[in-house]
Design a protein around this motif. Sequence first.
Motif, PDB file in Angstrom:
ATOM      1  N   ARG A  15       0.836  -1.203   0.000  1.00  0.00           N
ATOM      2  CA  ARG A  15       0.000   0.000   0.000  1.00  0.00           C
ATOM      3  C   ARG A  15       0.871   1.254   0.000  1.00  0.00           C
ATOM      4  N   LYS A  16       1.908   1.263   0.856  1.00  0.00           N
ATOM      5  CA  LYS A  16       2.811   2.421   0.935  1.00  0.00           C
ATOM      6  C   LYS A  16       3.546   2.645  -0.383  1.00  0.00           C
ATOM      7  N   HIS A  19       1.103   4.199  -2.762  1.00  0.00           N
ATOM      8  CA  HIS A  19       0.793   5.545  -2.262  1.00  0.00           C
ATOM      9  C   HIS A  19       1.904   6.510  -2.661  1.00  0.00           C
ATOM     10  N   THR A  33      -5.474   7.889  -2.379  1.00  0.00           N
ATOM     11  CA  THR A  33      -6.168   7.049  -1.402  1.00  0.00           C
ATOM     12  C   THR A  33      -6.872   5.879  -2.089  1.00  0.00           C
ATOM     13  N   ALA A  36      -4.203   3.306  -3.139  1.00  0.00           N
ATOM     14  CA  ALA A  36      -3.697   2.581  -1.973  1.00  0.00           C
ATOM     15  C   ALA A  36      -4.733   1.581  -1.453  1.00  0.00           C
ATOM     16  N   THR A  37      -5.991   1.968  -1.458  1.00  0.00           N
ATOM     17  CA  THR A  37      -7.056   1.075  -0.986  1.00  0.00           C
ATOM     18  C   THR A  37      -7.208  -0.123  -1.918  1.00  0.00           C
ATOM     19  N   SER A  40      -4.489  -2.513  -1.227  1.00  0.00           N
ATOM     20  CA  SER A  40      -4.782  -3.252   0.001  1.00  0.00           C
ATOM     21  C   SER A  40      -5.718  -4.422  -0.272  1.00  0.00           C
TER      22      SER A  40
END
Length: 132
Positions: A15-16, A19, A33, A36-37, A40
């Motif tokens: 995720r990082k 991002h 966001t 990144a979601t 995930s």
Amino acid sequence: MVVDIDNPDDIVAARKAGHQLALDLGFSLTDVTMIATAISEVARNITSYAGHGLVRVAVEDREGRKALVVRAEDDGPGIADIERAMEDGYSTARGLGLGLPGARRLMDRLMVESALGHGTVVEMWKWVPAHA
């Protein structure tokens, strides 16, 4: 960048990575966001269904445009019915069933390749902003 996915902590690392790349490419905070979601969700699918795999995040050409491309790969059991797995609310793990359909809504494109006993590849991308 490639992130090995072997446990839930690796979901955070993937995720990082997405991002940071999204920020570097000039995506809006909302898009950052969403990217990144989505990462995930597909990384969590790896830990839930396959045990381990990898998530690759890069800038690539797709359909003649630059895109932030996320590729999640595993050698897990595969998905028996991809069309059904893309339906809201469908889950084989008694979860919320938001993983793949949710990721598809967050990104500009999402494709799934899977064969029973041979793992799954999910590739999704978001177009890089024109001003980047």
